[in-house]
Design a protein around this motif. Structure first.
Motif, PDB file in Angstrom:
ATOM      1  N   GLU A   8       0.831  -1.206   0.000  1.00 52.96           N
ATOM      2  CA  GLU A   8       0.000   0.000   0.000  1.00 52.96           C
ATOM      3  C   GLU A   8       0.863   1.252   0.000  1.00 52.96           C
ATOM      4  OE1 GLU A   8      -2.660  -3.108   2.025  1.00 52.96           O
ATOM      5  OE2 GLU A   8      -0.538  -2.558   2.001  1.00 52.96           O
ATOM      6  N   SER A   9       1.978   1.214   0.747  1.00 51.78           N
ATOM      7  CA  SER A   9       2.879   2.367   0.757  1.00 51.78           C
ATOM      8  C   SER A   9       3.485   2.598  -0.620  1.00 51.78           C
ATOM      9  CB  SER A   9       3.997   2.165   1.789  1.00 51.78           C
ATOM     10  OG  SER A   9       3.520   2.380   3.098  1.00 51.78           O
ATOM     11  N   PHE A  10       3.795   1.501  -1.313  1.00 48.64           N
ATOM     12  CA  PHE A  10       4.305   1.647  -2.679  1.00 48.64           C
ATOM     13  C   PHE A  10       3.257   2.300  -3.571  1.00 48.64           C
ATOM     14  CE2 PHE A  10       4.329  -0.075  -7.007  1.00 48.64           C
ATOM     15  CZ  PHE A  10       5.501   0.507  -7.456  1.00 48.64           C
ATOM     16  N   ASP A  11       2.017   1.843  -3.478  1.00 45.81           N
ATOM     17  CA  ASP A  11       0.939   2.432  -4.271  1.00 45.81           C
ATOM     18  C   ASP A  11       0.777   3.923  -3.969  1.00 45.81           C
ATOM     19  OD1 ASP A  11       0.382   0.075  -5.512  1.00 45.81           O
ATOM     20  OD2 ASP A  11      -1.486  -0.335  -4.452  1.00 45.81           O
ATOM     21  N   MET A  12       0.851   4.257  -2.672  1.00 53.54           N
ATOM     22  CA  MET A  12       0.697   5.656  -2.278  1.00 53.54           C
ATOM     23  C   MET A  12       1.850   6.503  -2.799  1.00 53.54           C
ATOM     24  SD  MET A  12      -2.144   6.060  -0.614  1.00 53.54           S
ATOM     25  CE  MET A  12      -2.883   4.789  -1.665  1.00 53.54           C
ATOM     26  N   LEU A  13       3.046   5.956  -2.742  1.00 49.56           N
ATOM     27  CA  LEU A  13       4.208   6.694  -3.236  1.00 49.56           C
ATOM     28  C   LEU A  13       4.078   6.945  -4.732  1.00 49.56           C
ATOM     29  CD1 LEU A  13       6.853   7.782  -2.000  1.00 49.56           C
ATOM     30  CD2 LEU A  13       7.972   5.709  -2.799  1.00 49.56           C
ATOM     31  N   GLN A  14       3.644   5.929  -5.458  1.00 49.71           N
ATOM     32  CA  GLN A  14       3.419   6.077  -6.887  1.00 49.71           C
ATOM     33  C   GLN A  14       2.325   7.114  -7.156  1.00 49.71           C
ATOM     34  OE1 GLN A  14       5.209   4.771  -9.130  1.00 49.71           O
ATOM     35  NE2 GLN A  14       4.097   4.695 -11.046  1.00 49.71           N
ATOM     36  N   TYR A  15       1.275   7.067  -6.355  1.00 50.17           N
ATOM     37  CA  TYR A  15       0.166   8.022  -6.471  1.00 50.17           C
ATOM     38  C   TYR A  15       0.678   9.450  -6.272  1.00 50.17           C
ATOM     39  CZ  TYR A  15      -4.290  10.287  -5.159  1.00 50.17           C
ATOM     40  OH  TYR A  15      -5.369  11.122  -5.074  1.00 50.17           O
ATOM     41  N   ILE A  16       1.511   9.640  -5.269  1.00 51.99           N
ATOM     42  CA  ILE A  16       2.052  10.970  -4.972  1.00 51.99           C
ATOM     43  C   ILE A  16       2.879  11.486  -6.139  1.00 51.99           C
ATOM     44  CG2 ILE A  16       3.688  12.215  -3.507  1.00 51.99           C
ATOM     45  CD1 ILE A  16       2.765  10.266  -1.215  1.00 51.99           C
ATOM     46  N   PHE A  17       3.766  10.635  -6.675  1.00 50.33           N
ATOM     47  CA  PHE A  17       4.633  11.073  -7.762  1.00 50.33           C
ATOM     48  C   PHE A  17       3.845  11.307  -9.053  1.00 50.33           C
ATOM     49  CE2 PHE A  17       8.362   8.837  -5.514  1.00 50.33           C
ATOM     50  CZ  PHE A  17       8.664   9.997  -4.823  1.00 50.33           C
ATOM     51  N   GLU A  18       2.817  10.509  -9.281  1.00 49.17           N
ATOM     52  CA  GLU A  18       2.010  10.695 -10.493  1.00 49.17           C
ATOM     53  C   GLU A  18       1.237  12.002 -10.459  1.00 49.17           C
ATOM     54  OE1 GLU A  18      -0.563   7.425 -11.351  1.00 49.17           O
ATOM     55  OE2 GLU A  18       1.001   6.363 -12.454  1.00 49.17           O
ATOM     56  N   ASN A  19       0.861  12.437  -9.265  1.00 50.56           N
ATOM     57  CA  ASN A  19       0.066  13.651  -9.129  1.00 50.56           C
ATOM     58  C   ASN A  19       0.897  14.848  -8.676  1.00 50.56           C
ATOM     59  OD1 ASN A  19      -2.708  12.704  -9.755  1.00 50.56           O
ATOM     60  ND2 ASN A  19      -2.333  11.331  -8.034  1.00 50.56           N
ATOM     61  N   LEU A  20       2.205  14.776  -8.929  1.00 51.00           N
ATOM     62  CA  LEU A  20       3.099  15.873  -8.568  1.00 51.00           C
ATOM     63  C   LEU A  20       2.891  17.047  -9.525  1.00 51.00           C
ATOM     64  CD1 LEU A  20       5.395  16.667  -6.626  1.00 51.00           C
ATOM     65  CD2 LEU A  20       7.011  15.743  -8.296  1.00 51.00           C
ATOM     66  N   THR A  21       2.604  18.205  -8.961  1.00 55.32           N
ATOM     67  CA  THR A  21       2.378  19.403  -9.762  1.00 55.32           C
ATOM     68  C   THR A  21       3.458  20.442  -9.468  1.00 55.32           C
ATOM     69  OG1 THR A  21       0.921  20.381  -8.084  1.00 55.32           O
ATOM     70  CG2 THR A  21      -0.110  18.997  -9.775  1.00 55.32           C
ATOM     71  N   TYR A  22       3.532  21.438 -10.332  1.00 53.19           N
ATOM     72  CA  TYR A  22       4.553  22.471 -10.205  1.00 53.19           C
ATOM     73  C   TYR A  22       3.899  23.848 -10.270  1.00 53.19           C
ATOM     74  CZ  TYR A  22       7.961  18.771 -10.861  1.00 53.19           C
ATOM     75  OH  TYR A  22       8.710  17.634 -10.698  1.00 53.19           O
ATOM     76  N   ASP A  23       4.015  24.571  -9.164  1.00 55.81           N
ATOM     77  CA  ASP A  23       3.562  25.953  -9.079  1.00 55.81           C
ATOM     78  C   ASP A  23       4.832  26.792  -9.003  1.00 55.81           C
ATOM     79  OD1 ASP A  23       2.785  28.485  -8.081  1.00 55.81           O
ATOM     80  OD2 ASP A  23       1.082  27.650  -6.994  1.00 55.81           O
ATOM     81  N   VAL A  24       5.087  27.632 -10.007  1.00 55.30           N
ATOM     82  CA  VAL A  24       6.351  28.384 -10.025  1.00 55.30           C
ATOM     83  C   VAL A  24       6.479  29.275  -8.802  1.00 55.30           C
ATOM     84  CG1 VAL A  24       6.612  28.303 -12.531  1.00 55.30           C
ATOM     85  CG2 VAL A  24       5.377  30.218 -11.482  1.00 55.30           C
ATOM     86  N   GLY A  25       5.350  29.680  -8.228  1.00 60.21           N
ATOM     87  CA  GLY A  25       5.397  30.491  -7.020  1.00 60.21           C
ATOM     88  C   GLY A  25       5.930  29.725  -5.829  1.00 60.21           C
TER      89      GLY A  25
END
Length: 486
Positions: free
Chosen positions: A418-435
């Motif tokens: 489950e931790s692996f799935d969550m880690l993958q989930y986090i990285f897949e939904n990583l966004t970038y706000d220049v601010g």
């Protein structure tokens, strides 16, 4: 999320560790928000970039250290030998591959964080192409961009459609049709500064609290739910005086560095980019009501009791208190994996909570500690550097990134997919706000944790014009030619 990729990576990690890990299939779920996937894949050709002879060139990286905090040091570029450490050995395999297949080597020169821009300036003034590439923190990029010391990456022959480049990051950092920084599998260091929540499994089970994994899967992992669970746990404290010396149960522990991550996970934006025009707008103050609610919960002790605890009010570090089994949730980042690995606590990994259930998913925003790759203006060896970067990132995805996952997931007690799935989930939904990445509002926001300031109206009013000016300066720097900037 791509479940087949989950299975392939899980199998790869299992072989690496010689552990009989089996990944259970889950029901198919739609990729949240249609975002670009940063999934790890080991599929495809052994040579995704056709081998070439790069003439024995030594490609030199200038890298930024982070004060004396070694977990943020870049360790997957230059390697000396195999040493049994996951990331080092994956990186060493990559370097051997590049030497044998592309006839080239790598060199890494470390500088203090604030020295990198000065070195770029000196090289530009002297016409010296000492460095081929530079890796430094997002918050240092404004000085380098304003000085005109970086080349537009679009001048290099890179295919950003390839999966080893983070397309979200590149699109977010493209302003006025120029891009001076890229993110990809050249290094895993940018993944080392991603916000994660860890939770004590035993405390969840013993206190009959909701399963956090199911909350994420069902879209119910929210700020209010985390606070509700934390207050229930904290209320069990037998201490008559709930302060840092006497309390035994703490619901949530955090540091000032994660406050921006908490806000952005709850949907707060600093800078918004118009999808049609590319225009940037400072929108931080638009979320004043939400920010007021969240920071009041964090800082107001009369409101929170011992639900929240800042490390600034604690004799132990955030991870030390978690390791003592006194904390239910730790709001931290992936660079703490080394400290957590030694813990006797059986813990799980989650994203930061979203603000309401109506949000599509739990986003994670790259922080100002994220490592971004820049190409010095003095670098004129476009062809060879382009080939090298493409091949180096491709092999990074194949050989280094899986080892980074293994390093984060490794722990003294227990191990769950489950931790692996969550880690993958986090990285897949990583966004970038220049601010956030360029740290426009970071110093002042982190300062609220030190002062426990909950007067958000004054906080916004006192800083808005400064933030607006810094954003205007950034946009102007992107609009200048290199000659004008210097």
């Amino acid at each position: 999320m791509k479940k087949t990729i989950f299975k392939l990576l899980a199998l790869t990690l299992a072989l690496l560790m010689l552990l009989p890990l089996t990944m259970a299939c889950k029901k198919d779920e739609e990729k949240p928000n249609g975002g670009e996937s940063n999934s790890v894949s080991t599929e495809g050709s052994a040579h995704p970039v056709p081998p070439q002879d790069l003439g024995g060139k030594e490609f030199e990286f200038a890298t930024a250290l982070w004060a004396s905090y070694t977990p943020l040091t870049v360790i997957d570029v230059m390697t000396e030998e195999f040493n049994g450490e996951f990331v080092n050995d994956g990186a060493h395999n990559r370097n051997l591959y590049m030497q044998e297949t592309f006839n080239c080597t790598v060199k890494q020169v470390d500088f203090k964080e604030t020295e990198v821009t000065t070195k770029l300036q000196q090289n530009a003034m002297a016409g010296d192409d000492a460095f081929d590439f530079v890796l430094f923190r997002g918050r240092e990029y404004i000085a380098a961009i304003n000085g005109g010391y970086l080349s537009d990456v679009q001048n290099f022959k890179l295919n950003f459609e390839n999966s080893w480049w983070d397309k979200n990051a590149i699109e977010s950092m493209t302003i006025n049709n120029k891009c001076f920084g890229i993110v990809g599998d050249v290094t895993t260091n940018h993944l080392n500064a991603v916000y994660i929540t860890t939770f004590n499994k035993k405390l969840i089970e013993n206190n009959k609290l909701d399963d956090p994994y199911k909350l994420v899967e069902e879209g119910k992992w929210t700020w209010s739910k985390m606070v509700e669970m934390s207050r229930k746990f904290a209320s069990l404290d037998s201490s008559t005086v709930r302060d840092k010396e006497n309390a035994q149960n703490w619901g949530i522990n955090y540091t000032s560095d994660v406050v921006t991550g908490i806000l952005t996970a709850c949907g707060v934006k600093v800078v918004d980019k118009n999808a049609a025009t590319g225009e940037l707008s400072l929108v931080y103050a638009n979320y004043q009501s939400d920010i007021q609610d969240i920071l009041t919960g964090l800082y107001d002790r009369s409101h929170s009791g011992n639900t929240f605890l800042s490390y600034l009010r604690c004799p132990d570090t955030d991870t030390e208190l978690f390791d003592k089994g006194q904390v239910l949730f730790l709001l931290t980042a992936t660079h703490n994996a080394g400290s957590l690995r030694k813990s006797d606590v059986d813990y799980g990994i989650l994203p930061y909570p979203k603000y309401t259930e109506s949000a599509n998913y739990c986003p994670s925003t790259a922080s100002m500690f994220s490592t971004v790759l820049g190409l010095p203006l003095s670098n004129t060896d476009v062809d060879r550097c382009s080939v090298f970067l493409e091949a180096y990132a491709a092999q990074g995805q194949k050989l280094v990134r899986p080892q980074f996952y293994e390093n984060v997931l490794l722990r003294k007690v227990g191990r769950d997919m489950e931790s692996f799935d969550m880690l993958q989930y986090i990285f897949e939904n990583l966004t970038y706000d220049v601010g956030v990445v360029y740290d426009l509002v970071g110093p002042e926001t982190r300062g609220t944790a030190s002062s426990e300031n909950t007067d958000i109206s004054s906080f916004m009013g006192g800083n808005r014009f400064t933030w607006r000016g810094e954003l205007d300066d950034l946009v102007e720097a992107y609009s200048k030619t290199a000659e004008e900037a210097q």
